[in-house]
Design an enzyme around this catalytic site. Structure first.
Site, PDB file in Angstrom:
ATOM      1  N   TRP A  18       0.490 -29.647  -2.746  1.00  0.00           N
ATOM      2  CA  TRP A  18       0.405 -28.280  -2.208  1.00  0.00           C
ATOM      3  C   TRP A  18       1.766 -27.673  -1.923  1.00  0.00           C
ATOM      4  O   TRP A  18       2.651 -28.316  -1.356  1.00  0.00           O
ATOM      5  CB  TRP A  18      -0.397 -28.296  -0.910  1.00  0.00           C
ATOM      6  CG  TRP A  18      -0.337 -26.986  -0.186  1.00  0.00           C
ATOM      7  CD1 TRP A  18       0.602 -26.596   0.724  1.00  0.00           C
ATOM      8  CD2 TRP A  18      -1.230 -25.884  -0.328  1.00  0.00           C
ATOM      9  NE1 TRP A  18       0.349 -25.306   1.156  1.00  0.00           N
ATOM     10  CE2 TRP A  18      -0.785 -24.856   0.518  1.00  0.00           C
ATOM     11  CE3 TRP A  18      -2.381 -25.671  -1.097  1.00  0.00           C
ATOM     12  CZ2 TRP A  18      -1.438 -23.625   0.630  1.00  0.00           C
ATOM     13  CZ3 TRP A  18      -3.033 -24.444  -0.995  1.00  0.00           C
ATOM     14  CH2 TRP A  18      -2.552 -23.442  -0.132  1.00  0.00           C
ATOM     15  N   ASP A  21       4.856 -20.945   1.196  1.00  0.00           N
ATOM     16  CA  ASP A  21       6.003 -20.039   1.348  1.00  0.00           C
ATOM     17  C   ASP A  21       7.340 -20.592   0.872  1.00  0.00           C
ATOM     18  O   ASP A  21       7.697 -21.740   1.167  1.00  0.00           O
ATOM     19  CB  ASP A  21       6.192 -19.690   2.831  1.00  0.00           C
ATOM     20  CG  ASP A  21       4.970 -19.107   3.471  1.00  0.00           C
ATOM     21  OD1 ASP A  21       3.947 -18.950   2.800  1.00  0.00           O
ATOM     22  OD2 ASP A  21       5.031 -18.812   4.672  1.00  0.00           O
ATOM     23  N   SER A  78       7.977 -22.387   8.238  1.00  0.00           N
ATOM     24  CA  SER A  78       8.931 -21.605   7.449  1.00  0.00           C
ATOM     25  C   SER A  78      10.213 -21.274   8.207  1.00  0.00           C
ATOM     26  O   SER A  78      10.258 -21.283   9.442  1.00  0.00           O
ATOM     27  CB  SER A  78       8.282 -20.312   6.963  1.00  0.00           C
ATOM     28  OG  SER A  78       7.304 -20.604   5.999  1.00  0.00           O
ATOM     29  N   GLU A 195       4.264 -12.033   9.516  1.00  0.00           N
ATOM     30  CA  GLU A 195       4.935 -13.292   9.181  1.00  0.00           C
ATOM     31  C   GLU A 195       6.176 -13.032   8.330  1.00  0.00           C
ATOM     32  O   GLU A 195       6.383 -11.943   7.812  1.00  0.00           O
ATOM     33  CB  GLU A 195       3.989 -14.214   8.390  1.00  0.00           C
ATOM     34  CG  GLU A 195       2.751 -14.671   9.141  1.00  0.00           C
ATOM     35  CD  GLU A 195       1.968 -15.707   8.364  1.00  0.00           C
ATOM     36  OE1 GLU A 195       1.683 -16.777   8.935  1.00  0.00           O
ATOM     37  OE2 GLU A 195       1.625 -15.453   7.187  1.00  0.00           O
ATOM     38  N   TRP A 280      -3.931 -16.143   0.548  1.00  0.00           N
ATOM     39  CA  TRP A 280      -4.624 -17.054   1.455  1.00  0.00           C
ATOM     40  C   TRP A 280      -6.143 -16.958   1.339  1.00  0.00           C
ATOM     41  O   TRP A 280      -6.862 -17.840   1.808  1.00  0.00           O
ATOM     42  CB  TRP A 280      -4.182 -16.800   2.897  1.00  0.00           C
ATOM     43  CG  TRP A 280      -2.865 -17.441   3.213  1.00  0.00           C
ATOM     44  CD1 TRP A 280      -1.691 -16.812   3.523  1.00  0.00           C
ATOM     45  CD2 TRP A 280      -2.578 -18.841   3.252  1.00  0.00           C
ATOM     46  NE1 TRP A 280      -0.689 -17.732   3.746  1.00  0.00           N
ATOM     47  CE2 TRP A 280      -1.207 -18.992   3.581  1.00  0.00           C
ATOM     48  CE3 TRP A 280      -3.329 -20.001   3.018  1.00  0.00           C
ATOM     49  CZ2 TRP A 280      -0.583 -20.239   3.696  1.00  0.00           C
ATOM     50  CZ3 TRP A 280      -2.719 -21.237   3.134  1.00  0.00           C
ATOM     51  CH2 TRP A 280      -1.362 -21.352   3.468  1.00  0.00           C
TER      52      TRP A 280
END
Length: 473
Positions: A18, A21, A78, A195, A280
């Site tokens: 997986w 970002d 992130s 975000e 998402w």
């Protein structure tokens, strides 16, 4: 290896498992560093690490060992990375400039900001003993620090997503931070959590001034559903960001479903950014294996005044090093309802562009067709919009959110560029002031590219189509 059914051939994807970002984008001594949210043990999201890849040209990538692992303070969410050229942090221990990563430690309902540093060009990392450097002020969502050196005020400035706004912090040394201001609780779109901010200066094309652009990802809340990137244009004085536009103005960077968490590389003379090419709403379910997700093509950024309004301009980096064959070379095409242009191909990697010289057609359609599927890009002159229809694009049943017709407003079509890969199309319209990014999962290998006009005629000039080599070779 790297030739699986749904492995992109032009876009970075991890060897396995997986990814989401992009993180820690920084350039140093001929290398572009791409860190990214990574779960090394599964193809679905899980405890976050920083994966790591490097490139000399932003096209060919080499995957390196994991840079940062979760620890007692939490997962590694992130963040960003900078080159501390003047050793303001005091963390330099070698002949190399110290590279400092600023990231979110995500614990149980507690997000705080920490740093790590590397003295060997990003190959090995040491977490700072005094982490976190910014404690949580009592907010659930408090993450994604993006840091740059602000020359005018002689300090490091951090943009940080904090619930429904962006907070700015300042520091002389990347360790001691003070809160400067907050922006955005009443500005822009608020359909979801804010975000992955980024604050960058950009020159205005054709003008002597530059403006500051604040980039904010939001999930959900996109114009076509799910994840999206918005931006604000204004001024930054070292303390606060002042937006030029009214509070209710919303500017989308990309109208497609699959461009998110985009941020720029630091330590570069010109702004280049990259985004996560997914959404998402269905990212955990897409049918790729043994990996999930890819990054967009890196894009150059600018600002252009259009009808009195400053717009973000995006254009792909130069792909000419990948040109394998010119299938169409700067030609003029006349398309009629009864005369379409068709090109049969075995390989999906294409770069195409054209100017629209004249159009009387109600629609101009670009389609990618296999025996059992079709992806359509429709330029609708009457509806003044662009539509990407992926309802019959191949595998779509893995998520009820995936099959879609996504739209983007467009008054007049002047030119277009698109990059086609095995599982994605990135569309740049009118010099890059309108952009759409969409992924899809075709069933067939041979396919036909078609340009056609509906109810009228379309004349294209400087039409070019290039087949592109795989970047994994």
């Amino acid at each position: 290896m790297y030739n699986e059914q749904y492995r992109p051939q032009l876009h970075f994807s991890p060897k396995e498992n997986w990814m989401n970002d992009p993180n820690g984008l920084v350039y140093y001594k001929g290398e572009y560093h791409l860190f990214y949210q990574y779960h090394p043990h599964s193809m679905v999201w899980g405890p976050m690490h920083w994966g790591h890849a490097v490139s000399k040209d932003l096209l060919h990538w080499e995957e390196l060992p994991i840079a940062l692992y979760p620890d007692e303070l939490g997962q590694i969410f992130s963040g960003s990375a900078v080159i501390d050229q003047h050793n303001t942090s005091g963390l330099k221990t070698s002949d190399e400039d110290v590279m400092v990563a600023i990231f979110t430690h995500h614990g149980e309902d507690n997000e705080k900001q920490s740093i790590a540093y590397s003295n060997d060009r990003g190959r090995t990392w040491v977490k700072y003993d005094g982490n976190p450097v910014i404690a949580n002020p009592g907010e659930k969502d408090f993450r994604d620090p993006k840091v740059f050196w602000h020359e005018e005020s002689q300090k490091w400035v951090m943009s940080l997503a904090s619930g429904n706004c962006i907070r700015f912090y300042g520091s002389p040394n990347l360790i001691d931070w003070e809160h400067l201001s907050a922006f955005g609780s009443e500005h822009g779109a608020h359909g979801g959590v804010w975000e992955c901010p980024d604050l960058i200066p950009l020159p205005v094309e054709g003008e002597v001034q530059q403006k500051w652009v604040l980039i904010v990802s939001i999930n959900p809340g996109g114009p076509n559903g799910g994840s999206v990137v918005q931006y604000f244009v204004g001024e930054f004085n070292g303390v606060e960001f002042i937006c030029d536009d009214a509070k209710d103005v919303v500017k989308w960077a990309d109208f497609g479903r699959d461009f998110y968490a985009a941020v720029t590389w630091s330590n570069l003379p010109e702004p280049i950014w990259i985004g996560w090419m997914s959404n998402w709403q269905y990212a955990r379910e897409v049918p790729s294996a043994p990996f999930r997700s890819a990054m967009s093509i890196p894009r150059k950024l600018g600002l252009l005044r259009v009808d009195g309004e400053l717009r973000l301009v995006q254009n792909p980096i130069d792909l000419s090093p990948l040109y394998k064959e010119a299938l169409l070379s700067d030609e003029t095409l006349t398309l009629r309802t009864s005369e379409s242009y068709q090109l049969k191909l075995d390989v999906r990697q294409l770069f195409a562009k054209a100017n629209v010289l004249e159009s009387t057609a109600s629609e101009f359609v670009i389609s990618f067709k296999g025996e059992q599927e079709q992806l359509e890009i429709v330029f609708d002159k009457i509806g003044k919009e662009v539509r990407i229809d992926r309802r019959n694009s191949g595998q779509v049943s893995f998520s009820e959110k995936f099959a879609s017709v996504d739209t983007m407003p467009l008054a007049v079509l002047e030119d277009f560029t698109f990059i086609l890969d095995k599982t994605s199309v990135e569309l740049f319209v009118n010099g890059g002031i309108r952009v759409m990014t969409e992924i899809f999962f075709p069933l067939e290998s041979p396919f036909t590219l078609e340009y056609k006009a509906v109810d009228g005629e379309v004349r294209l000039g400087n039409a070019a189509i290039y087949q592109l080599e795989s970047t994994w070779k």
